[in-house]
Write a protein that holds these residues in place. Structure first.
Motif, PDB file in Angstrom:
ATOM      1  N   ALA A 189      28.038   3.210 -45.308  1.00 13.30           N
ATOM      2  CA  ALA A 189      27.420   2.457 -46.408  1.00 13.30           C
ATOM      3  C   ALA A 189      28.349   2.353 -47.598  1.00 13.30           C
ATOM      4  CB  ALA A 189      26.109   3.135 -46.813  1.00 13.30           C
ATOM      5  N   VAL A 190      29.074   3.437 -47.900  1.00  9.64           N
ATOM      6  CA  VAL A 190      30.010   3.407 -49.026  1.00  9.64           C
ATOM      7  C   VAL A 190      31.130   2.400 -48.777  1.00  9.64           C
ATOM      8  CG1 VAL A 190      31.732   4.754 -50.283  1.00  9.64           C
ATOM      9  CG2 VAL A 190      29.495   5.744 -49.789  1.00  9.64           C
ATOM     10  N   VAL A 191      31.683   2.420 -47.579  1.00  9.33           N
ATOM     11  CA  VAL A 191      32.769   1.485 -47.259  1.00  9.33           C
ATOM     12  C   VAL A 191      32.261   0.044 -47.281  1.00  9.33           C
ATOM     13  CG1 VAL A 191      34.434   0.795 -45.492  1.00  9.33           C
ATOM     14  CG2 VAL A 191      34.011   3.216 -45.915  1.00  9.33           C
ATOM     15  N   GLU A 192      31.075  -0.178 -46.743  1.00 10.88           N
ATOM     16  CA  GLU A 192      30.519  -1.535 -46.729  1.00 10.88           C
ATOM     17  C   GLU A 192      30.175  -1.996 -48.141  1.00 10.88           C
ATOM     18  OE1 GLU A 192      29.335  -5.140 -45.061  1.00 10.88           O
ATOM     19  OE2 GLU A 192      30.602  -3.496 -44.371  1.00 10.88           O
ATOM     20  N   LEU A 193      29.744  -1.069 -48.986  1.00  8.68           N
ATOM     21  CA  LEU A 193      29.472  -1.430 -50.377  1.00  8.68           C
ATOM     22  C   LEU A 193      30.735  -1.898 -51.082  1.00  8.68           C
ATOM     23  CD1 LEU A 193      27.486  -1.537 -52.741  1.00  8.68           C
ATOM     24  CD2 LEU A 193      27.999   0.878 -53.198  1.00  8.68           C
ATOM     25  N   ILE A 194      31.838  -1.225 -50.776  1.00  7.31           N
ATOM     26  CA  ILE A 194      33.125  -1.670 -51.344  1.00  7.31           C
ATOM     27  C   ILE A 194      33.440  -3.085 -50.878  1.00  7.31           C
ATOM     28  CG2 ILE A 194      35.607  -1.222 -51.373  1.00  7.31           C
ATOM     29  CD1 ILE A 194      34.964   1.751 -51.125  1.00  7.31           C
ATOM     30  N   GLY A 195      33.174  -3.361 -49.598  1.00  9.25           N
ATOM     31  CA  GLY A 195      33.402  -4.706 -49.086  1.00  9.25           C
ATOM     32  C   GLY A 195      32.524  -5.748 -49.763  1.00  9.25           C
ATOM     33  N   ILE A 196      31.278  -5.383 -50.059  1.00  5.28           N
ATOM     34  CA  ILE A 196      30.380  -6.320 -50.748  1.00  5.28           C
ATOM     35  C   ILE A 196      30.876  -6.598 -52.158  1.00  5.28           C
ATOM     36  CG2 ILE A 196      28.040  -6.593 -51.663  1.00  5.28           C
ATOM     37  CD1 ILE A 196      27.056  -5.013 -49.229  1.00  5.28           C
ATOM     38  N   LEU A 197      31.340  -5.557 -52.852  1.00  2.06           N
ATOM     39  CA  LEU A 197      31.856  -5.742 -54.208  1.00  2.06           C
ATOM     40  C   LEU A 197      33.108  -6.614 -54.221  1.00  2.06           C
ATOM     41  CD1 LEU A 197      31.378  -2.122 -55.615  1.00  2.06           C
ATOM     42  CD2 LEU A 197      29.960  -4.142 -56.054  1.00  2.06           C
ATOM     43  N   LEU A 198      33.854  -6.573 -53.130  1.00  2.00           N
ATOM     44  CA  LEU A 198      35.073  -7.391 -53.019  1.00  2.00           C
ATOM     45  C   LEU A 198      34.802  -8.731 -52.345  1.00  2.00           C
ATOM     46  CD1 LEU A 198      37.645  -4.628 -51.982  1.00  2.00           C
ATOM     47  CD2 LEU A 198      37.296  -5.622 -54.252  1.00  2.00           C
ATOM     48  N   SER A 199      33.515  -9.039 -52.139  1.00  2.00           N
ATOM     49  CA  SER A 199      33.102 -10.314 -51.528  1.00  2.00           C
ATOM     50  C   SER A 199      33.651 -10.491 -50.119  1.00  2.00           C
ATOM     51  CB  SER A 199      33.531 -11.502 -52.425  1.00  2.00           C
ATOM     52  OG  SER A 199      32.967 -11.383 -53.724  1.00  2.00           O
ATOM     53  N   SER A 200      33.817  -9.371 -49.405  1.00  2.00           N
ATOM     54  CA  SER A 200      34.301  -9.432 -48.022  1.00  2.00           C
ATOM     55  C   SER A 200      33.488  -8.481 -47.141  1.00  2.00           C
ATOM     56  CB  SER A 200      35.787  -9.071 -47.957  1.00  2.00           C
ATOM     57  OG  SER A 200      36.567  -9.893 -48.794  1.00  2.00           O
ATOM     58  N   PRO A 201      32.161  -8.676 -47.092  1.00  2.00           N
ATOM     59  CA  PRO A 201      31.346  -7.708 -46.323  1.00  2.00           C
ATOM     60  C   PRO A 201      31.631  -7.724 -44.837  1.00  2.00           C
ATOM     61  CG  PRO A 201      30.032  -9.602 -46.994  1.00  2.00           C
ATOM     62  CD  PRO A 201      31.354  -9.740 -47.689  1.00  2.00           C
ATOM     63  N   PHE A 202      31.891  -8.902 -44.264  1.00  3.61           N
ATOM     64  CA  PHE A 202      32.119  -8.979 -42.821  1.00  3.61           C
ATOM     65  C   PHE A 202      33.483  -8.423 -42.430  1.00  3.61           C
ATOM     66  CE2 PHE A 202      29.023 -12.371 -43.717  1.00  3.61           C
ATOM     67  CZ  PHE A 202      28.008 -11.958 -42.872  1.00  3.61           C
ATOM     68  N   ILE A 203      34.451  -8.543 -43.321  1.00  2.00           N
ATOM     69  CA  ILE A 203      35.783  -8.000 -43.039  1.00  2.00           C
ATOM     70  C   ILE A 203      35.745  -6.477 -43.062  1.00  2.00           C
ATOM     71  CG2 ILE A 203      38.158  -7.850 -43.882  1.00  2.00           C
ATOM     72  CD1 ILE A 203      37.903 -10.682 -44.906  1.00  2.00           C
ATOM     73  N   PHE A 204      34.934  -5.914 -43.965  1.00  2.00           N
ATOM     74  CA  PHE A 204      34.861  -4.463 -44.097  1.00  2.00           C
ATOM     75  C   PHE A 204      33.906  -3.821 -43.107  1.00  2.00           C
ATOM     76  CE2 PHE A 204      37.248  -5.063 -47.867  1.00  2.00           C
ATOM     77  CZ  PHE A 204      37.702  -3.821 -48.313  1.00  2.00           C
ATOM     78  N   LEU A 205      33.111  -4.616 -42.390  1.00  8.17           N
ATOM     79  CA  LEU A 205      32.131  -4.046 -41.472  1.00  8.17           C
ATOM     80  C   LEU A 205      32.766  -3.194 -40.368  1.00  8.17           C
ATOM     81  CD1 LEU A 205      29.209  -3.725 -40.623  1.00  8.17           C
ATOM     82  CD2 LEU A 205      29.407  -5.883 -39.342  1.00  8.17           C
ATOM     83  N   PRO A 206      33.819  -3.671 -39.655  1.00 11.99           N
ATOM     84  CA  PRO A 206      34.448  -2.805 -38.629  1.00 11.99           C
ATOM     85  C   PRO A 206      35.023  -1.523 -39.227  1.00 11.99           C
ATOM     86  CG  PRO A 206      35.133  -5.090 -38.349  1.00 11.99           C
ATOM     87  CD  PRO A 206      34.432  -5.011 -39.668  1.00 11.99           C
ATOM     88  N   LEU A 207      35.637  -1.656 -40.431  1.00 12.68           N
ATOM     89  CA  LEU A 207      36.192  -0.470 -41.076  1.00 12.68           C
ATOM     90  C   LEU A 207      35.088   0.517 -41.444  1.00 12.68           C
ATOM     91  CD1 LEU A 207      38.611   1.017 -42.284  1.00 12.68           C
ATOM     92  CD2 LEU A 207      38.288  -0.292 -44.390  1.00 12.68           C
ATOM     93  N   ALA A 208      33.931   0.001 -41.859  1.00 17.75           N
ATOM     94  CA  ALA A 208      32.805   0.876 -42.205  1.00 17.75           C
ATOM     95  C   ALA A 208      32.314   1.643 -40.986  1.00 17.75           C
ATOM     96  CB  ALA A 208      31.675   0.050 -42.810  1.00 17.75           C
TER      97      ALA A 208
END
Length: 281
Positions: free
Chosen positions: A93-112
């Motif tokens: 959730a923390v990693v995905e939240l970072i992706g949402i703040l950077l407007s890249s939620p789908f890119i950060f999903l695998p990393l999360a």
């Protein structure tokens, strides 16, 4: 490990034993025999002369060991699945939240997902290690079990001295020098430790000698901290000096008393899978 040289077998009489028509020399006969026995090309050998294991088989074996370790740990730690799940969800959730703040939620999903799985695996390793230590603590041979599971080039000789009450002294050779580890009743093992230290001092010369008593009293090292304490000792010798010292110490001989191969309550032995998890943790 030295390889044994192949020997040419004598071919049986009759058509079944007839060799190739092109001369039937010993080399071709030996090759044909090895191919016939192996069903194809001879297996590749590693640096120790043992047949190499494929990557897929290694991964399958590791997965099987982790599964076995998880099953054993869960029996002694019922909260393990929930704690792993909480860590997985929290880190992902923390990693995905970072992706949402950077407007890249789908890119950060695998990393999360990968980060969450890694966090859960780390928690599993730590709790499996703690569970293993709780099971072996107070059992004869527990210190030897810990020493033999340490990472790196540590040459452990278990039970170089002991008593009928299962007090024992173990000898470890490594970059710090010689480490003597005693477990048992302090009043008995300190005498054993002093005697063994005198024997070792006559052989090792100027190499450092450390002595450790395992226990929870003042001046002793708790079993759960033994591995970390030994590995934090200063590196006083080079690899070549360790090898030379090992050759000189061979004159002292090996174990003089039997030490349980894997101390566990009820006489059970510690499984390889739990040793693997403890090494990684």
């Amino acid at each position: 490990m030295a390889r044994s040289k192949p020997t040419d077998a004598t071919a049986p009489s009759g058509k079944a034993g007839t060799g190739p028509q092109s001369g039937g020399r010993g080399r071709s006969g030996s090759t044909a025999a090895s191919v016939a026995q192996g069903g194809g090309k001879p297996p590749k050998l590693d640096k120790n002369g043992q047949p190499k294991v494929g990557r897929l088989k290694k991964l399958t074996g590791q997965a099987r060991m982790i599964k076995q370790a998880y099953t054993l740990t869960r029996k002694n730690d019922p909260k393990l699945p929930w704690i792993m799940l909480i860590w997985f969800v929290a880190v992902a959730a923390v990693v995905e939240l970072i992706g949402i703040l950077l407007s890249s939620p789908f890119i950060f999903l695998p990393l999360a997902l990968v980060s969450g799985a890694l966090a859960a695996l780390i928690v599993f390793g730590r709790r499996a290690q703690g569970s293993a230590y709780r099971q072996v603590e107070g059992q004869p041979g527990a210190a030897a079990w810990v020493l033999e599971g340490m990472r790196g080039d540590w040459r452990v000789t278990s039970g170089v001295a002991g008593t009928q009450q299962m007090d024992a002294v173990h000898r470890v050779l490594g970059r710090p020098g010689v480490i003597l580890v005693a477990e048992g009743v302090p009043g008995r093992v300190r005498g054993l430790l002093a005697q063994e230290k005198k024997k070792v001092a006559r052989v090792v010369g100027d190499a450092p000698i450390y002595d450790i008593v395992v226990g929870d009293d003042e001046g002793q090292i708790p079993l759960r901290k033994l591995s970390a304490h030994v590995m934090k000792l200063p590196r006083n010798l080079s690899a070549a000096e360790v090898n030379a010292l090992g050759r000189r110490m061979s004159a002292l001989g090996g174990a003089r008393m039997p030490v349980p191969g894997g101390p566990m309550p009820g006489g059970k032995q510690m499984s390889i899978s739990q040793r693997q998890v403890r090494r990684r943790g």
